[in-house]
Design an enzyme around this catalytic site. Structure first.
Site, PDB file in Angstrom:
ATOM      1  N   LYS A   1      92.180 -34.070  79.587  1.00 33.09           N
ATOM      2  CA  LYS A   1      93.543 -33.530  79.649  1.00 33.09           C
ATOM      3  C   LYS A   1      93.928 -33.086  81.048  1.00 33.09           C
ATOM      4  CE  LYS A   1      91.891 -29.556  76.912  1.00 33.09           C
ATOM      5  NZ  LYS A   1      90.878 -30.173  76.081  1.00 33.09           N
TER       6      LYS A   1
ATOM      7  N   LYS B   1      86.683 -21.421  88.703  1.00 33.37           N
ATOM      8  CA  LYS B   1      87.957 -20.794  88.347  1.00 33.37           C
ATOM      9  C   LYS B   1      88.443 -19.842  89.435  1.00 33.37           C
ATOM     10  CE  LYS B   1      87.348 -21.637  83.474  1.00 33.37           C
ATOM     11  NZ  LYS B   1      86.764 -21.110  82.228  1.00 33.37           N
TER      12      LYS B   1
ATOM     13  N   LYS C   1      86.164 -39.650  83.252  1.00 37.80           N
ATOM     14  CA  LYS C   1      86.361 -39.644  81.809  1.00 37.80           C
ATOM     15  C   LYS C   1      87.795 -39.300  81.435  1.00 37.80           C
ATOM     16  CE  LYS C   1      85.384 -34.945  80.585  1.00 37.80           C
ATOM     17  NZ  LYS C   1      85.056 -34.110  79.484  1.00 37.80           N
TER      18      LYS C   1
HETATM   19  P1  ADP Z   1      88.829 -32.032  78.455  1.00 39.70           P
HETATM   20  O1  ADP Z   1      87.865 -32.741  79.365  1.00 39.70           O
HETATM   21  O2  ADP Z   1      89.949 -32.906  78.073  1.00 39.70           O
HETATM   22  O3  ADP Z   1      89.243 -30.671  78.985  1.00 39.70           O
HETATM   23  P2  ADP Z   1      87.090 -30.545  76.768  1.00 39.70           P
HETATM   24  O4  ADP Z   1      86.220 -30.267  77.941  1.00 39.70           O
HETATM   25  O5  ADP Z   1      87.923 -29.427  76.197  1.00 39.70           O
HETATM   26  O6  ADP Z   1      88.039 -31.762  77.117  1.00 39.70           O
HETATM   27  O7  ADP Z   1      86.182 -31.169  75.641  1.00 39.70           O
HETATM   28  C1  ADP Z   1      86.206 -30.865  74.264  1.00 39.70           C
HETATM   29  C2  ADP Z   1      85.198 -31.765  73.592  1.00 39.70           C
HETATM   30  O8  ADP Z   1      85.560 -33.149  73.707  1.00 39.70           O
HETATM   31  C3  ADP Z   1      83.790 -31.661  74.186  1.00 39.70           C
HETATM   32  O9  ADP Z   1      82.838 -31.709  73.141  1.00 39.70           O
HETATM   33  C4  ADP Z   1      83.670 -32.892  75.057  1.00 39.70           C
HETATM   34  O10 ADP Z   1      82.333 -33.344  75.187  1.00 39.70           O
HETATM   35  C5  ADP Z   1      84.515 -33.912  74.326  1.00 39.70           C
HETATM   36  N1  ADP Z   1      85.119 -34.862  75.276  1.00 39.70           N
HETATM   37  C6  ADP Z   1      86.107 -34.578  76.178  1.00 39.70           C
HETATM   38  N2  ADP Z   1      86.451 -35.670  76.881  1.00 39.70           N
HETATM   39  C7  ADP Z   1      85.668 -36.688  76.414  1.00 39.70           C
HETATM   40  C8  ADP Z   1      85.570 -38.080  76.737  1.00 39.70           C
HETATM   41  N3  ADP Z   1      86.351 -38.639  77.644  1.00 39.70           N
HETATM   42  N4  ADP Z   1      84.661 -38.831  76.071  1.00 39.70           N
HETATM   43  C9  ADP Z   1      83.886 -38.268  75.114  1.00 39.70           C
HETATM   44  N5  ADP Z   1      83.929 -36.969  74.773  1.00 39.70           N
HETATM   45  C10 ADP Z   1      84.807 -36.173  75.399  1.00 39.70           C
END
Ligand code: ADP
Ligand code: TRP
Length: 331
Positions: A198, A113, A195
């Site tokens: 967002k 960050k 993966k």
């Molecule tokens: P992002 O990667 O979109 O910022 P977060 O890190 O806020 O998402 O993840 C919130 C939850 O969703 C976590 O428990 C994470 O393991 C799950 N998660 C996020 N992206 C995926 C994905 N592509 N496949 C499976 N689980 C995911």
């Protein structure tokens, strides 16, 4: 027997997508009967990176609405907003006295960050893991469902708990990462790059708020190739991902047909994606519609938030009472 305490927080900084749903939310929904669950919107945490609060109220409402639309039942779990529970801030203050500047500076998410926002390296950013530890320890939670990127924060929460116990007496259990499901799915981005997330390519991520047309468009654009050339060959990961998505939202027979086609090298990815697009649209539509309805029902949302806050504060104030006593803050 008392149910174990499960807790997780969600920052109100983005829209929920299929990865969040199948990788996290769906499991939260399954946990709510077996555990004493606390799920909350981490609005204080979002201020460390998003100081502009114009959209905050809207984002908090949306996160709550999307979570309820996915199946979290505010009657069963404590669903609350972090800033409605001032006891968390008090515990955060105490844990700050046990956290060292050196260890906080070494945290990889902090370093990331700092790189991303060199103009705003605030103390909240540095003590992010302290606030997260306070979130968890305030309910003396033992099971914390989080993604891999949060494991280091969890380890710090364990260290802080241990340090507190060592200095002031046994108050906190050790919180651990928790994977409820054995069949943990990871949803890949539709462009085949990493993966679904967002912060990655928006057109390769399907959001629970996407309308039917947009879902179709995104799926039809998903990466494929000219198909297998040998029977029963292994699938490249971007093709495997399309099959994974189909296994999550389509009928079993539909999936089987395309599996067979693949194994016989007669698969037509255009047809497969068309079918998947229809099934995905059908899957997402009721969640989206329910979330929108809830988000527009401010009276209901207010009720959910105040009920959630009351439940959370009951547990939080009990912990703070023990904390103060064990620290000798009793005059
Ligand atoms: P992002 O990667 O979109 O910022 P977060 O890190 O806020 O998402 O993840 C919130 C939850 O969703 C976590 O428990 C994470 O393991 C799950 N998660 C996020 N992206 C995926 C994905 N592509 N496949 C499976 N689980 C995911
Ligand atoms: N840091 C978490 C994230 O970025 C959100 C969060 C805040 C959290 N407090 C928590 C997660 C407590 C689990 C437990 O995703």
């Amino acid at each position: 027997m008392q149910k174990e305490v499960v807790l997780s927080g969600i920052r109100p900084t983005g829209f929920l997508h299929l990865g969040n749903y199948f990788g996290a939310m769906r499991n939260y929904v399954r946990m709510q009967n077996e555990y004493n669950c606390y799920f909350f919107v981490a609005d204080w945490h979002s201020l460390t990176t998003h100081p502009d609060t114009k959209e905050l109220q809207n984002s908090v409402h949306r996160v709550l609405a999307e979570n309820i639309a996915c199946g979290l039942d505010p009657e069963k779990v404590s669903l609350y907003v972090q800033s409605d529970v001032p006891e968390i801030a008090e515990l955060y203050l105490y844990i700050n006295m046990l956290a060292y500047k050196g260890e906080l500076e070494k945290v990889p998410t902090f370093k990331d960050k700092v790189r991303l926002q060199p103009e705003n390296v605030n103390a909240g950013l540095l003590t992010y893991p302290v606030l997260m530890a306070a979130d968890i320890l305030i309910h003396r939670a033992v099971k914390v469902p989080v993604g891999k990127d949060q494991e280091q924060h969890l380890e710090m929460a364990r260290n802080f708990a241990e340090r507190f116990n060592h200095r002031y007496g046994e108050v906190f259990p050790q919180p651990k990462a928790f994977n409820f499901s054995h069949d943990l799915v990871k949803i890949m981005s539709l462009d085949g790059n990493g993966k679904m997330s967002k912060s990655e390519n928006q057109m390769a991520t399907i959001y629970l708020s996407d309308d039917d047309e947009l879902i179709r468009k995104k799926i039809m654009k998903a990466k494929t190739d000219s198909g297998p050339t040998e029977d029963n060959s292994q699938k490249p990961d971007y093709i495997e991902n399309i099959f994974t998505l189909m296994s999550l939202v389509s009928e079993e027979d539909t999936l089987k047909k395309f599996e067979e086609d693949y194994n016989k090298c007669s698969i037509r990815y255009g047809d497969m994606k068309k079918q998947l697009a229809e099934d995905m649209a059908k899957f997402v539509a009721p969640i989206r519609e329910k979330a929108t309805a809830i988000q527009n029902d401010k009276t209901y949302l207010k009720k959910v938030m105040s009920k959630g806050a009351a439940k959370a504060r009951e547990s939080a104030s009990a912990t703070i009472k023990i904390v103060r006593e064990s620290m000798g803050i009793k005059y």
